[in-house]
Design a protein around this motif. Structure first.
Motif, short mmCIF file in Angstrom:
data_model
loop_
_atom_site.label_atom_id
_atom_site.label_comp_id
_atom_site.label_asym_id
_atom_site.label_seq_id
_atom_site.Cartn_x
_atom_site.Cartn_y
_atom_site.Cartn_z
N PRO A 56 0.82 -1.20 0.00
CA PRO A 56 0.00 0.00 0.00
C PRO A 56 0.86 1.26 0.00
CG PRO A 56 0.15 -0.85 2.22
CD PRO A 56 0.91 -1.80 1.34
N TYR A 57 0.28 2.33 -0.51
CA TYR A 57 0.84 3.66 -0.42
C TYR A 57 -0.32 4.63 -0.44
CZ TYR A 57 0.78 3.40 -5.60
OH TYR A 57 0.43 3.23 -6.92
N TYR A 58 -0.05 5.91 -0.36
CA TYR A 58 -1.11 6.90 -0.21
C TYR A 58 -1.10 7.88 -1.37
CZ TYR A 58 -2.04 5.04 4.34
OH TYR A 58 -2.38 4.19 5.34
N MET A 59 -2.28 8.44 -1.64
CA MET A 59 -2.38 9.47 -2.66
C MET A 59 -3.26 10.60 -2.14
SD MET A 59 -4.88 7.83 -5.46
CE MET A 59 -6.44 7.12 -4.99
N ALA A 60 -2.92 11.79 -2.59
CA ALA A 60 -3.73 12.98 -2.33
C ALA A 60 -4.16 13.50 -3.69
CB ALA A 60 -2.91 14.03 -1.59
N VAL A 61 -5.47 13.63 -3.88
CA VAL A 61 -6.04 14.11 -5.13
C VAL A 61 -6.58 15.51 -4.88
CG1 VAL A 61 -7.71 13.68 -6.97
CG2 VAL A 61 -6.67 11.74 -5.75
N LEU A 65 -10.01 18.16 -1.83
CA LEU A 65 -8.85 17.32 -1.53
C LEU A 65 -9.39 15.97 -1.07
CD1 LEU A 65 -5.79 16.86 -1.05
CD2 LEU A 65 -6.18 17.69 1.28
N HIS A 66 -8.95 14.93 -1.74
CA HIS A 66 -9.32 13.56 -1.38
C HIS A 66 -8.03 12.82 -1.07
CE1 HIS A 66 -13.26 14.34 -3.17
NE2 HIS A 66 -12.59 14.87 -4.18
N VAL A 67 -8.00 12.11 0.03
CA VAL A 67 -6.82 11.33 0.42
C VAL A 67 -7.24 9.88 0.50
CG1 VAL A 67 -5.12 10.91 2.23
CG2 VAL A 67 -5.79 13.26 1.66
N GLY A 68 -6.44 9.01 -0.09
CA GLY A 68 -6.78 7.59 -0.07
C GLY A 68 -5.55 6.71 0.02
N ARG A 69 -5.80 5.49 0.42
CA ARG A 69 -4.77 4.46 0.48
C ARG A 69 -4.89 3.62 -0.77
NH1 ARG A 69 -2.73 0.46 5.10
NH2 ARG A 69 -2.71 -1.44 3.85
N TYR A 93 1.63 11.14 -4.76
CA TYR A 93 1.74 9.82 -4.17
C TYR A 93 2.83 9.81 -3.10
CZ TYR A 93 -0.72 8.71 -8.49
OH TYR A 93 -1.62 8.69 -9.52
N PHE A 94 2.53 9.14 -1.99
CA PHE A 94 3.44 9.08 -0.85
C PHE A 94 3.53 7.64 -0.35
CE2 PHE A 94 1.75 13.30 -1.12
CZ PHE A 94 2.83 14.12 -0.84
N ARG A 95 4.71 7.24 0.08
CA ARG A 95 4.95 5.87 0.55
C ARG A 95 4.07 5.52 1.74
NH1 ARG A 95 4.80 1.52 -0.86
NH2 ARG A 95 6.07 2.12 -2.60
N ASP A 96 3.85 6.48 2.65
CA ASP A 96 3.06 6.17 3.86
C ASP A 96 2.34 7.42 4.34
OD1 ASP A 96 5.05 7.68 5.31
OD2 ASP A 96 6.26 5.86 5.45
N ALA A 97 1.45 7.21 5.31
CA ALA A 97 0.64 8.32 5.84
C ALA A 97 1.52 9.38 6.51
CB ALA A 97 -0.40 7.78 6.81
N ASP A 98 2.64 8.96 7.10
CA ASP A 98 3.53 9.93 7.76
C ASP A 98 4.14 10.90 6.74
OD1 ASP A 98 3.03 8.88 10.26
OD2 ASP A 98 4.82 7.62 10.27
#
Length: 126
Positions: free
Chosen positions: A18-23, A103-107, A70-75
């Motif tokens: 998993p990783y994270y994205m901010a749209v 702004l939408h944030v998802g895993r 895209y980000f590796r993790d929530a931190d």
């Protein structure tokens, strides 16, 4: 106008989830003074965030813009959200550059890619 060839257009590659994205989806206002410089600065800053994986941006002729980061993790995503210059740009965006935004944030649970030009590479689910 530069004589240098433009870099090829490519999406951010698929990463192992998993990783994270901010749209971040925007409609810009008429007043854009200082936007280009700030945008370039933010691009430079986000690349320095440990865990930043990449970003994509598109803008349609009607003015709707979408940026997906895209980000590796929530931190890593939280570090970007709390960055002082990023926070100042958010404030200026609300005051000047945007009519509206979401702004939408998802895993990301699944990621795949297809690259025609690369031999021995096709669609990959991760």
């Amino acid at each position: 106008m530069s004589d240098a060839p433009e870099a090829p257009v490519r999406p951010v590659p698929a990463f192992d989830p998993p990783y994270y994205m901010a749209v971040f989806t925007t409609v810009r206002s008429e007043e854009q003074s200082g936007f280009g410089e700030t945008d370039a600065r933010l691009e430079e800053l986000v690349r320095g965030i440990p865990g930043f994986l990449g970003a994509e941006h598109a803008q349609n002729p009607g003015g709707l813009g979408i940026t997906v980061a895209y980000f590796r993790d929530a931190d890593a995503l939280a570090r970007w959200g709390e960055h002082a210059e990023h926070r100042a740009a958010q404030k200026r965006g609300r005051e000047q550059w945007y009519e509206s935004y979401t702004l939408h944030v998802g895993r990301v649970e699944r990621s795949n890619e297809f690259v025609r030009a690369a031999p021995n590479r096709g669609t990959h689910d991760r």
